[in-house]
Each structure stands twice: as C-alpha cells, then as structure tokens.
Design a protein around this motif. Sequence first.
Motif, PDB file in Angstrom:
ATOM      1  N   VAL A  22       0.842  -1.203   0.000  1.00  0.00           N
ATOM      2  CA  VAL A  22       0.000   0.000   0.000  1.00  0.00           C
ATOM      3  C   VAL A  22       0.875   1.250   0.000  1.00  0.00           C
ATOM      4  CG1 VAL A  22      -1.609   1.362   1.409  1.00  0.00           C
ATOM      5  CG2 VAL A  22      -2.048  -1.064   1.029  1.00  0.00           C
ATOM      6  N   THR A  23       1.900   1.263   0.834  1.00  0.00           N
ATOM      7  CA  THR A  23       2.812   2.406   0.907  1.00  0.00           C
ATOM      8  C   THR A  23       3.496   2.632  -0.432  1.00  0.00           C
ATOM      9  OG1 THR A  23       3.187   1.998   3.254  1.00  0.00           O
ATOM     10  CG2 THR A  23       4.805   3.364   2.132  1.00  0.00           C
ATOM     11  N   ARG A  24       3.957   1.561  -1.027  1.00  0.00           N
ATOM     12  CA  ARG A  24       4.608   1.670  -2.338  1.00  0.00           C
ATOM     13  C   ARG A  24       3.643   2.211  -3.389  1.00  0.00           C
ATOM     14  NH1 ARG A  24       7.798  -3.435  -4.573  1.00  0.00           N
ATOM     15  NH2 ARG A  24       5.698  -4.138  -4.998  1.00  0.00           N
ATOM     16  N   SER A  25       2.417   1.743  -3.349  1.00  0.00           N
ATOM     17  CA  SER A  25       1.392   2.233  -4.275  1.00  0.00           C
ATOM     18  C   SER A  25       1.107   3.722  -4.052  1.00  0.00           C
ATOM     19  CB  SER A  25       0.112   1.415  -4.091  1.00  0.00           C
ATOM     20  OG  SER A  25      -0.961   1.997  -4.755  1.00  0.00           O
ATOM     21  N   LEU A  26       0.997   4.126  -2.786  1.00  0.00           N
ATOM     22  CA  LEU A  26       0.707   5.530  -2.465  1.00  0.00           C
ATOM     23  C   LEU A  26       1.822   6.466  -2.922  1.00  0.00           C
ATOM     24  CD1 LEU A  26      -0.721   5.083   1.142  1.00  0.00           C
ATOM     25  CD2 LEU A  26      -2.011   5.804  -0.880  1.00  0.00           C
ATOM     26  N   ILE A  27       3.067   6.063  -2.710  1.00  0.00           N
ATOM     27  CA  ILE A  27       4.178   6.933  -3.089  1.00  0.00           C
ATOM     28  C   ILE A  27       4.299   7.029  -4.612  1.00  0.00           C
ATOM     29  CG2 ILE A  27       6.058   5.236  -2.984  1.00  0.00           C
ATOM     30  CD1 ILE A  27       7.775   7.458  -1.689  1.00  0.00           C
ATOM     31  N   ARG A  28       3.993   5.942  -5.293  1.00  0.00           N
ATOM     32  CA  ARG A  28       4.000   5.994  -6.767  1.00  0.00           C
ATOM     33  C   ARG A  28       2.890   6.896  -7.284  1.00  0.00           C
ATOM     34  NH1 ARG A  28       5.044  -0.381  -7.998  1.00  0.00           N
ATOM     35  NH2 ARG A  28       7.307  -0.331  -7.723  1.00  0.00           N
ATOM     36  N   LYS A  29       1.704   6.769  -6.674  1.00  0.00           N
ATOM     37  CA  LYS A  29       0.572   7.621  -7.077  1.00  0.00           C
ATOM     38  C   LYS A  29       0.895   9.097  -6.904  1.00  0.00           C
ATOM     39  CE  LYS A  29      -3.106   5.347  -5.327  1.00  0.00           C
ATOM     40  NZ  LYS A  29      -4.385   5.201  -4.635  1.00  0.00           N
ATOM     41  N   ALA A  30       1.647   9.408  -5.848  1.00  0.00           N
ATOM     42  CA  ALA A  30       1.998  10.795  -5.549  1.00  0.00           C
ATOM     43  C   ALA A  30       3.262  11.237  -6.296  1.00  0.00           C
ATOM     44  CB  ALA A  30       2.197  10.966  -4.050  1.00  0.00           C
ATOM     45  N   LEU A  31       3.770  10.372  -7.177  1.00  0.00           N
ATOM     46  CA  LEU A  31       4.951  10.687  -7.980  1.00  0.00           C
ATOM     47  C   LEU A  31       6.173  11.026  -7.119  1.00  0.00           C
ATOM     48  CD1 LEU A  31       3.189  12.805 -10.721  1.00  0.00           C
ATOM     49  CD2 LEU A  31       3.764  10.367 -10.811  1.00  0.00           C
ATOM     50  N   TYR A  32       6.293  10.310  -6.011  1.00  0.00           N
ATOM     51  CA  TYR A  32       7.421  10.463  -5.088  1.00  0.00           C
ATOM     52  C   TYR A  32       7.533  11.878  -4.513  1.00  0.00           C
ATOM     53  CZ  TYR A  32       8.683   5.805  -6.532  1.00  0.00           C
ATOM     54  OH  TYR A  32       8.650   4.448  -6.765  1.00  0.00           O
ATOM     55  N   LEU A  33       6.377  12.516  -4.351  1.00  0.00           N
ATOM     56  CA  LEU A  33       6.303  13.845  -3.730  1.00  0.00           C
ATOM     57  C   LEU A  33       5.312  13.792  -2.589  1.00  0.00           C
ATOM     58  CD1 LEU A  33       5.990  16.087  -6.910  1.00  0.00           C
ATOM     59  CD2 LEU A  33       8.047  15.717  -5.536  1.00  0.00           C
ATOM     60  N   CYS A  34       5.556  14.554  -1.529  1.00  0.00           N
ATOM     61  CA  CYS A  34       4.568  14.689  -0.467  1.00  0.00           C
ATOM     62  C   CYS A  34       3.327  15.320  -1.094  1.00  0.00           C
ATOM     63  CB  CYS A  34       5.117  15.578   0.655  1.00  0.00           C
ATOM     64  SG  CYS A  34       3.877  15.967   1.902  1.00  0.00           S
ATOM     65  N   THR A  39       7.266  18.148  -1.302  1.00  0.00           N
ATOM     66  CA  THR A  39       8.668  17.823  -1.025  1.00  0.00           C
ATOM     67  C   THR A  39       8.974  16.443  -1.607  1.00  0.00           C
ATOM     68  OG1 THR A  39       8.597  19.063   1.046  1.00  0.00           O
ATOM     69  CG2 THR A  39      10.334  17.407   0.842  1.00  0.00           C
ATOM     70  N   PRO A  40      10.115  16.265  -2.276  1.00  0.00           N
ATOM     71  CA  PRO A  40      10.476  14.934  -2.791  1.00  0.00           C
ATOM     72  C   PRO A  40      10.626  13.920  -1.644  1.00  0.00           C
ATOM     73  CG  PRO A  40      11.860  16.628  -3.766  1.00  0.00           C
ATOM     74  CD  PRO A  40      11.078  17.289  -2.657  1.00  0.00           C
ATOM     75  N   LEU A  41      10.115  12.705  -1.878  1.00  0.00           N
ATOM     76  CA  LEU A  41      10.168  11.628  -0.877  1.00  0.00           C
ATOM     77  C   LEU A  41      10.708  10.361  -1.514  1.00  0.00           C
ATOM     78  CD1 LEU A  41       6.611  11.843   0.742  1.00  0.00           C
ATOM     79  CD2 LEU A  41       8.755  12.459   1.826  1.00  0.00           C
ATOM     80  N   SER A  42      11.307   9.524  -0.708  1.00  0.00           N
ATOM     81  CA  SER A  42      11.632   8.178  -1.150  1.00  0.00           C
ATOM     82  C   SER A  42      10.988   7.206  -0.169  1.00  0.00           C
ATOM     83  CB  SER A  42      13.143   7.973  -1.223  1.00  0.00           C
ATOM     84  OG  SER A  42      13.718   8.104   0.039  1.00  0.00           O
ATOM     85  N   LEU A  43      10.841   5.983  -0.606  1.00  0.00           N
ATOM     86  CA  LEU A  43      10.225   4.966   0.232  1.00  0.00           C
ATOM     87  C   LEU A  43      11.053   4.798   1.503  1.00  0.00           C
ATOM     88  CD1 LEU A  43       7.820   3.072   0.125  1.00  0.00           C
ATOM     89  CD2 LEU A  43       9.294   1.339  -0.856  1.00  0.00           C
ATOM     90  N   GLY A  44      10.410   4.909   2.653  1.00  0.00           N
ATOM     91  CA  GLY A  44      11.084   4.746   3.927  1.00  0.00           C
ATOM     92  C   GLY A  44      11.362   6.041   4.664  1.00  0.00           C
TER      93      GLY A  44
END
Length: 122
Positions: A22-34, A39-44
């Motif tokens: 789910v987390t991986r899906s959410l971060i991809r949906k948000a294009l690795y941005l908060c 702000t740019p984000l990475s998994l973790g």
Amino acid sequence: MVKCSYRSRFNTWKRSREAFEVTRSLIRKALYLCPVCKTPLSLGEGHLFHIIPIKLLSTTGNCINLVSLEDNLLYSCKKCNLKQRDRIYTECLEDNLLTIWEKLMSNENGQDKSISSKDKNK
C-alpha cells in the motif's frame, strides 16, 4: 471485553507485507512527492498519513477498517503528517471516503459529524 486500540491495530498492520505494498502504491501515485507540500520523498523516509485521523476514527466505534484502508491513507513527509494532527485533511477527501464517513456518522447515535461538500471544497 478487551477493546483493541486503533493505534495499536494500525501499528501492527503497518509492519505487514500488505502495508508495504500500500505504501509503495501511495508513493507511486503521488509521484514520489509529499501530496501536501510537494517535497520529494523516497520509500522509507515518509509517514503514512490518515486523511480521517485515527483519533476521530476511534471515537466513532465502527471504523476499525478505515484505519488501514488505502483510500484513507497518503504517504507524506513527517512534517506534514505531524502538522495535520487530528484534523480531517479535506483537500484529499474523495467522494467514496466521504460517503463512508458520513454513513458512519449518521449511524453514530444521531450525532452529525459529517462534512458537507461545501466544507470539502475549502
């Protein structure tokens, strides 16, 4: 009867494989941005952010499934998650989640804690 804490249930869930997906899906949906401050984000390095916070879910009684429902989660930076605290994040409150929340609130002892479409669009 032992009452399961919503927070402990969520903390257990977020260590699961399902939570990772789910987390991986959410971060991809948000294009690795908060999704809040961009702000740019990475998994973790981010936080799982509840659109309808756990504190409000736990006061309604029948919302345990919304704690880990993907529609109620965003992957945000730590600053935005902690800043939101126990307020509903109306900017990302989608119609299906709003419908579930309003249905739960209408069943809750006649209390009206629903969010109108007018409030949602602020």
